[in-house]
Design a protein around this motif. Structure first.
Motif, PDB file in Angstrom:
ATOM      1  N   THR A 154      -0.367   9.407 -14.120  1.00 37.44           N
ATOM      2  CA  THR A 154      -1.608   9.806 -14.327  1.00 37.44           C
ATOM      3  C   THR A 154      -2.480   8.136 -13.356  1.00 37.44           C
ATOM      4  OG1 THR A 154      -1.860  10.134 -16.520  1.00 37.44           O
ATOM      5  CG2 THR A 154      -3.721   9.395 -15.333  1.00 37.44           C
ATOM      6  N   ALA A 155      -3.519   8.872 -12.625  1.00 38.81           N
ATOM      7  CA  ALA A 155      -4.020   8.313 -11.901  1.00 38.81           C
ATOM      8  C   ALA A 155      -6.128   8.567 -11.082  1.00 38.81           C
ATOM      9  CB  ALA A 155      -3.681   8.087 -10.411  1.00 38.81           C
ATOM     10  N   ALA A 156      -6.430   8.720 -12.410  1.00 38.39           N
ATOM     11  CA  ALA A 156      -7.193   9.319 -12.852  1.00 38.39           C
ATOM     12  C   ALA A 156      -8.945   8.367 -12.404  1.00 38.39           C
ATOM     13  CB  ALA A 156      -7.565   9.653 -14.247  1.00 38.39           C
ATOM     14  N   THR A 157      -8.586   6.855 -12.950  1.00 35.24           N
ATOM     15  CA  THR A 157      -9.820   6.251 -12.632  1.00 35.24           C
ATOM     16  C   THR A 157     -10.092   5.737 -11.156  1.00 35.24           C
ATOM     17  OG1 THR A 157      -8.539   4.293 -13.406  1.00 35.24           O
ATOM     18  CG2 THR A 157      -9.531   4.796 -14.717  1.00 35.24           C
ATOM     19  N   SER A 158      -9.143   5.500 -10.478  1.00 35.80           N
ATOM     20  CA  SER A 158      -9.723   4.719  -9.360  1.00 35.80           C
ATOM     21  C   SER A 158      -8.549   5.686  -8.348  1.00 35.80           C
ATOM     22  CB  SER A 158      -9.365   4.000  -8.879  1.00 35.80           C
ATOM     23  OG  SER A 158      -8.000   3.374  -9.142  1.00 35.80           O
ATOM     24  N   VAL A 159      -8.949   5.950  -6.525  1.00 36.22           N
ATOM     25  CA  VAL A 159      -8.272   6.236  -5.687  1.00 36.22           C
ATOM     26  C   VAL A 159      -7.635   5.803  -4.997  1.00 36.22           C
ATOM     27  CG1 VAL A 159      -8.205   7.431  -3.510  1.00 36.22           C
ATOM     28  CG2 VAL A 159     -10.386   7.863  -5.346  1.00 36.22           C
ATOM     29  N   VAL A 160      -5.597   5.565  -5.080  1.00 36.32           N
ATOM     30  CA  VAL A 160      -5.245   5.275  -4.490  1.00 36.32           C
ATOM     31  C   VAL A 160      -4.402   5.704  -3.405  1.00 36.32           C
ATOM     32  CG1 VAL A 160      -5.110   3.141  -6.889  1.00 36.32           C
ATOM     33  CG2 VAL A 160      -3.564   5.731  -6.671  1.00 36.32           C
ATOM     34  N   ARG A 161      -4.331   5.035  -2.728  1.00 32.73           N
ATOM     35  CA  ARG A 161      -3.814   5.557  -1.275  1.00 32.73           C
ATOM     36  C   ARG A 161      -2.508   4.887  -1.038  1.00 32.73           C
ATOM     37  NH1 ARG A 161      -8.483   5.331  -0.659  1.00 32.73           N
ATOM     38  NH2 ARG A 161     -10.714   7.387  -0.345  1.00 32.73           N
ATOM     39  N   PRO A 162      -1.409   4.616  -1.598  1.00 32.51           N
ATOM     40  CA  PRO A 162       0.105   4.462  -0.998  1.00 32.51           C
ATOM     41  C   PRO A 162       0.853   5.125  -0.197  1.00 32.51           C
ATOM     42  CG  PRO A 162       0.289   5.801  -3.348  1.00 32.51           C
ATOM     43  CD  PRO A 162      -1.432   5.756  -3.221  1.00 32.51           C
ATOM     44  N   SER A 163       1.415   3.884   0.527  1.00 29.22           N
ATOM     45  CA  SER A 163       2.300   4.470   1.183  1.00 29.22           C
ATOM     46  C   SER A 163       3.670   5.042   1.238  1.00 29.22           C
ATOM     47  CB  SER A 163       2.996   3.198   2.224  1.00 29.22           C
ATOM     48  OG  SER A 163       3.569   2.219   1.662  1.00 29.22           O
ATOM     49  N   GLN A 164       3.717   5.945   1.999  1.00 32.25           N
ATOM     50  CA  GLN A 164       4.780   6.900   1.947  1.00 32.25           C
ATOM     51  C   GLN A 164       6.035   6.108   1.761  1.00 32.25           C
ATOM     52  OE1 GLN A 164       5.866   9.500   5.129  1.00 32.25           O
ATOM     53  NE2 GLN A 164       7.728  10.036   3.638  1.00 32.25           N
ATOM     54  N   THR A 172       2.904  17.341  -7.423  1.00 36.34           N
ATOM     55  CA  THR A 172       4.241  16.431  -7.266  1.00 36.34           C
ATOM     56  C   THR A 172       4.871  15.451  -5.534  1.00 36.34           C
ATOM     57  OG1 THR A 172       5.125  18.418  -6.043  1.00 36.34           O
ATOM     58  CG2 THR A 172       4.897  18.566  -8.286  1.00 36.34           C
ATOM     59  N   ILE A 173       5.090  14.733  -6.186  1.00 38.91           N
ATOM     60  CA  ILE A 173       5.670  13.462  -5.806  1.00 38.91           C
ATOM     61  C   ILE A 173       7.219  14.035  -5.287  1.00 38.91           C
ATOM     62  CG2 ILE A 173       6.492  11.361  -4.907  1.00 38.91           C
ATOM     63  CD1 ILE A 173       4.638  10.411  -6.806  1.00 38.91           C
ATOM     64  N   GLU A 174       7.556  14.474  -3.440  1.00 41.66           N
ATOM     65  CA  GLU A 174       8.746  14.847  -3.245  1.00 41.66           C
ATOM     66  C   GLU A 174       9.635  13.718  -3.319  1.00 41.66           C
ATOM     67  OE1 GLU A 174       9.202  18.739  -2.707  1.00 41.66           O
ATOM     68  OE2 GLU A 174       7.190  17.851  -4.182  1.00 41.66           O
ATOM     69  N   ALA A 175      11.355  14.085  -2.963  1.00 42.64           N
ATOM     70  CA  ALA A 175      12.338  13.856  -3.016  1.00 42.64           C
ATOM     71  C   ALA A 175      11.933  12.405  -1.480  1.00 42.64           C
ATOM     72  CB  ALA A 175      13.694  13.910  -2.628  1.00 42.64           C
ATOM     73  N   ASP A 176      11.270  12.797  -0.383  1.00 39.75           N
ATOM     74  CA  ASP A 176      10.821  12.538   0.554  1.00 39.75           C
ATOM     75  C   ASP A 176       9.770  11.266   0.846  1.00 39.75           C
ATOM     76  OD1 ASP A 176       9.094  14.066   0.665  1.00 39.75           O
ATOM     77  OD2 ASP A 176       9.659  14.901   2.936  1.00 39.75           O
ATOM     78  N   GLY A 177       9.014  11.135  -0.474  1.00 39.00           N
ATOM     79  CA  GLY A 177       7.763  10.372  -0.296  1.00 39.00           C
ATOM     80  C   GLY A 177       6.518  10.963  -0.262  1.00 39.00           C
ATOM     81  N   THR A 178       6.607  12.862   0.222  1.00 39.78           N
ATOM     82  CA  THR A 178       5.579  13.699   0.667  1.00 39.78           C
ATOM     83  C   THR A 178       4.701  13.793  -1.153  1.00 39.78           C
ATOM     84  OG1 THR A 178       6.649  15.354   0.574  1.00 39.78           O
ATOM     85  CG2 THR A 178       5.806  14.037   3.071  1.00 39.78           C
ATOM     86  N   ALA A 222       8.962   4.614  -5.464  1.00 38.91           N
ATOM     87  CA  ALA A 222       9.037   5.563  -6.704  1.00 38.91           C
ATOM     88  C   ALA A 222       9.811   6.341  -6.824  1.00 38.91           C
ATOM     89  CB  ALA A 222       7.901   6.000  -6.561  1.00 38.91           C
ATOM     90  N   VAL A 223      10.340   7.524  -6.044  1.00 42.63           N
ATOM     91  CA  VAL A 223      11.664   8.287  -6.309  1.00 42.63           C
ATOM     92  C   VAL A 223      12.438   7.664  -5.940  1.00 42.63           C
ATOM     93  CG1 VAL A 223      12.717  10.042  -4.877  1.00 42.63           C
ATOM     94  CG2 VAL A 223      10.684   9.848  -4.724  1.00 42.63           C
ATOM     95  N   THR A 224      12.773   6.371  -5.476  1.00 44.89           N
ATOM     96  CA  THR A 224      14.477   6.142  -6.037  1.00 44.89           C
ATOM     97  C   THR A 224      14.632   5.406  -7.697  1.00 44.89           C
ATOM     98  OG1 THR A 224      13.824   5.198  -3.467  1.00 44.89           O
ATOM     99  CG2 THR A 224      16.151   4.109  -5.152  1.00 44.89           C
ATOM    100  N   PRO A 247       1.052  20.177   1.018  1.00 43.04           N
ATOM    101  CA  PRO A 247       1.176  18.751   1.878  1.00 43.04           C
ATOM    102  C   PRO A 247      -0.794  17.872   1.446  1.00 43.04           C
ATOM    103  CG  PRO A 247       1.733  20.710   2.685  1.00 43.04           C
ATOM    104  CD  PRO A 247       1.386  21.577   2.173  1.00 43.04           C
ATOM    105  N   LEU A 248      -0.062  17.250   1.027  1.00 45.25           N
ATOM    106  CA  LEU A 248      -1.804  16.663   0.806  1.00 45.25           C
ATOM    107  C   LEU A 248      -1.854  15.084   1.402  1.00 45.25           C
ATOM    108  CD1 LEU A 248      -4.707  15.766  -1.218  1.00 45.25           C
ATOM    109  CD2 LEU A 248      -2.931  14.724  -2.978  1.00 45.25           C
ATOM    110  N   ASN A 249      -2.185  15.040   1.982  1.00 42.58           N
ATOM    111  CA  ASN A 249      -2.882  13.480   3.022  1.00 42.58           C
ATOM    112  C   ASN A 249      -3.162  12.208   2.352  1.00 42.58           C
ATOM    113  OD1 ASN A 249      -3.215  11.192   4.221  1.00 42.58           O
ATOM    114  ND2 ASN A 249      -3.350  12.745   6.684  1.00 42.58           N
ATOM    115  N   VAL A 250      -1.741  11.708   1.510  1.00 38.07           N
ATOM    116  CA  VAL A 250      -2.187  10.067   0.814  1.00 38.07           C
ATOM    117  C   VAL A 250      -3.021   9.248   0.951  1.00 38.07           C
ATOM    118  CG1 VAL A 250      -1.882   8.861  -1.167  1.00 38.07           C
ATOM    119  CG2 VAL A 250      -0.436  11.422  -0.927  1.00 38.07           C
TER     120      VAL A 250
END
Length: 266
Positions: free
Chosen positions: A223-233, A179-185, A239-241, A192-195
């Motif tokens: 879905t982010a299955a085909t490659s590893v992506v590392r978006p910033s918080q 899950t993506i939390e409201a604060d972007g974590t 995205a939450v907004t 918690p996952l270190n994205v």
């Protein structure tokens, strides 16, 4: 017409070998010309001219161009403008210091130019995030599009923003691992996952809740299955907004008596 900054930098990067070659050769040409006037032009003035060439090379934002321009300037300053002339040797302490300063200036200016390029790119990216949110908010407030088209539009924005494979709207609330939390974590299996280090999960859909004033109106499943992506918080918070703008639209429809929530994907 002047070339826009983004396009000019892209041209410089595309033609990197040419830029680096010019950065190396210009100090050679300048020192060769200055050697004709070395009896009347002091070495300090010649060094200042070389500094201008170094700054010009460094301002391209290509580190190797700035550093090689500095190295070329120091080498040819030694060869053409210091005694013994036309030899790679320096006997005067002041000339040794000048050559060393040329190298230091080249390194410093190159790093400053790169820092400026990074700040410019970051500011441009942040402006793009803001523009996307503002456009979506304007569409919601003006009621310019249907809920279905708004959801499709936001799905597309989220896919582009996070560089993921797919986004779909789901009105349900079934269990998901991530899950993506409201604060972007991001949480994976409630932890918690270190994205930035591990990237978004590739083995499960990722839930992004759609809500308005605390009320949940569905969710986006990413879905982010085909490659590893590392978006910033920051990207995740954008995205939450965006998702919450859809929540506002769905809440408005519910208040108007339209409780149907469409399902769409991108």
């Amino acid at each position: 017409m002047d070339m826009p900054r983004g396009r000019s930098f892209a041209w410089l990067v595309t033609h990197r070998p040419l830029v680096v070659g010019v950065a190396v050769l210009l100090p050679l040409a300048a020192c060769a010309v200055l050697s004709v006037f070395r009896d009347s032009v002091p070495n300090t003035s010649s060094a200042l001219g070389l500094v201008l060439l170094i700054v010009a090379a460094a301002s391209t934002g290509i580190r190797s161009a700035g550093l090689l321009a500095a190295l070329s300037s120091a080498v040819w300053f030694d060869f053409f403008l210091t005694e013994p002339y036309n030899r790679f040797a320096i006997t005067d302490q002041a000339d040794i210091e000048t050559a060393a300063l040329l190298m230091l200036v080249g390194a410093a200016v190159s790093e400053i130019a790169l820092w400026g390029r990074r700040q410019q790119a970051r500011a441009s990216l942040e402006q793009g995030y803001l523009d996307g949110v503002l456009r979506t908010a304007a569409a919601v407030s003006a009621g310019q599009s249907s809920t279905e088209s708004l959801i499709e539009h936001v799905c597309g924005q989220i896919v582009e923003l996070l560089q993921i494979d797919r986004c779909r709207f789901d009105p349900g609330d079934g269990p998901v691992l991530a899950t993506i939390e409201a604060d972007g974590t991001v949480k994976y299996n409630a932890h918690p996952l270190n994205v930035r280090r591990l990237g978004l999960p590739t083995d499960t859909e990722i839930e992004l809740v759609v809500q308005s004033h605390g009320a949940i109106h569905g969710r986006f499943l990413l879905t982010a299955a085909t490659s590893v992506v590392r978006p910033s918080q920051q990207q995740l918070r954008v995205a939450v907004t965006l998702a919450n703008q859809v929540g506002v639209a769905l809440a408005t429809n519910t208040d108007d008596g339209n409780e149907g929530q469409p399902s769409t994907s991108s």
